[in-house]
Enzyme design. Structure first.
Site, PDB file in Angstrom:
ATOM      1  CG  ASP A 299     -73.484 -11.482  -7.424  1.00  0.00           C
ATOM      2  OD1 ASP A 299     -72.238 -12.086  -8.674  1.00  0.00           O
ATOM      3  OD2 ASP A 299     -73.987 -11.613  -6.551  1.00  0.00           O
TER       4      ASP A 299
ATOM      5  CG  ASN B 244     -77.699 -15.449 -17.867  1.00  0.00           C
ATOM      6  OD1 ASN B 244     -77.000 -15.078 -18.983  1.00  0.00           O
ATOM      7  ND2 ASN B 244     -77.002 -15.143 -16.707  1.00  0.00           N
TER       8      ASN B 244
ATOM      9  CG  ASP C 235     -71.594 -17.446 -21.548  1.00  0.00           C
ATOM     10  OD1 ASP C 235     -71.722 -17.409 -20.049  1.00  0.00           O
ATOM     11  OD2 ASP C 235     -71.006 -18.799 -21.629  1.00  0.00           O
TER      12      ASP C 235
ATOM     13  CD  GLU D 138     -73.992 -14.658 -12.524  1.00  0.00           C
ATOM     14  OE1 GLU D 138     -74.734 -14.020 -11.841  1.00  0.00           O
ATOM     15  OE2 GLU D 138     -73.918 -15.360 -13.238  1.00  0.00           O
TER      16      GLU D 138
END
Length: 250
Positions: free
Chosen positions: A128, A136, A145, A171
């Site tokens: 993770d 982001n 992305d 993620e």
């Protein structure tokens, strides 16, 4: 005459298949069959002229059925190909090109069966990204992305023949390793962690690199593989609690 009508009906009904490679074989075949049967029906009604012969009728019918056979065969091949593509889409993550959660679970089931049959070890890694929300928020979800897609490509190139990887969700990524014990899986987890750090990020991010936390677990004999996955997941959260950017084995 009834067969001719049936052939004409089939000929008209395949109009929706225009554009397919097999359409032209089917349409030509049904047309020839219709023509052959129609002439045969006219012959029975004594409405034919001298051009009609039995050889002409049988030859036309033979070519008609040949075209229909080729068309149907190509139709079946095309349909099978389409089903295969749809099945692949159903188990593939569109963003990364890796298996999605459904697909990777299917692959884990296969690895588990192979491990039992071949008496081999089986280990799992759950990865993770740390604080990816910061990325982001700073760069936007499209840039996020792009990072995930790059990471997916990097991880895909790292796995070997007895290893499978997929996007676990968000993620998170999951790896199954057939024939690897806990120590070997932990070593591979560290390679993944280093690969994540080495992916370049924009200067606008207020950090040097994106990092990852990883949980590792080896499936025990007689243990359902889902329990081993859960142990890997718990190890991942232990890594988070201990400061992130590290691999923890259980």
């Amino acid at each position: 005459m009834s067969f001719a009508v049936m052939s004409l009906t089939l000929f008209l009904s395949i109009d929706s298949l225009k554009g397919k490679t097999f359409y032209y074989f089917l349409s030509a075949g049904f047309y020839l069959i219709y023509l052959s049967m129609l002439v045969d029906g006219l012959d029975q009604l004594h409405l034919h002229n001298e051009f009609y012969t039995a050889v002409w009728e049988k030859t036309t019918l033979l070519f008609g059925f040949t075209f229909v056979f080729i068309g149907v065969k190509n139709w079946i091949v095309d349909h099978a190909k389409l089903n295969k593509e749809l099945e692949l889409q159903a188990i593939t993550d569109e963003l990364t090109g890796l298996y999605n959660r459904r697909g990777i679970l299917k692959k884990f089931e296969i690895l588990n069966e192979l491990a039992i049959q071949r008496h081999k070890t089986l280990s799992f890694i759950i990865t993770d990204l740390d604080d990816f929300k910061i990325y982001n928020d700073a760069m936007g979800h499209l840039s996020g992305d792009e990072f995930l897609a790059e990471l997916g490509n990097t991880l895909y190139q790292m796995v070997g023949d007895d290893q499978v990887i997929g996007r676990w969700g968000g993620e998170e990524f999951a790896v199954g390793m057939l024939g690897s014990d806990l120590n070997e899986a932990l070593l591979f987890a560290e390679q993944i962690r280093a690969a994540v750090v080495n992916i370049p990020i924009p200067d606008a991010i207020d950090k040097q690199s994106v990092t990852a936390s990883l949980g590792v677990a080896q499936k025990m004999p007689q243990e359902p593989f889902m329990l081993a996955l859960k142990r890997a997941d718990r190890s991942l959260y232990v890594a988070k609690q201990k400061g992130k950017n590290q691999s923890i084995a259980n």
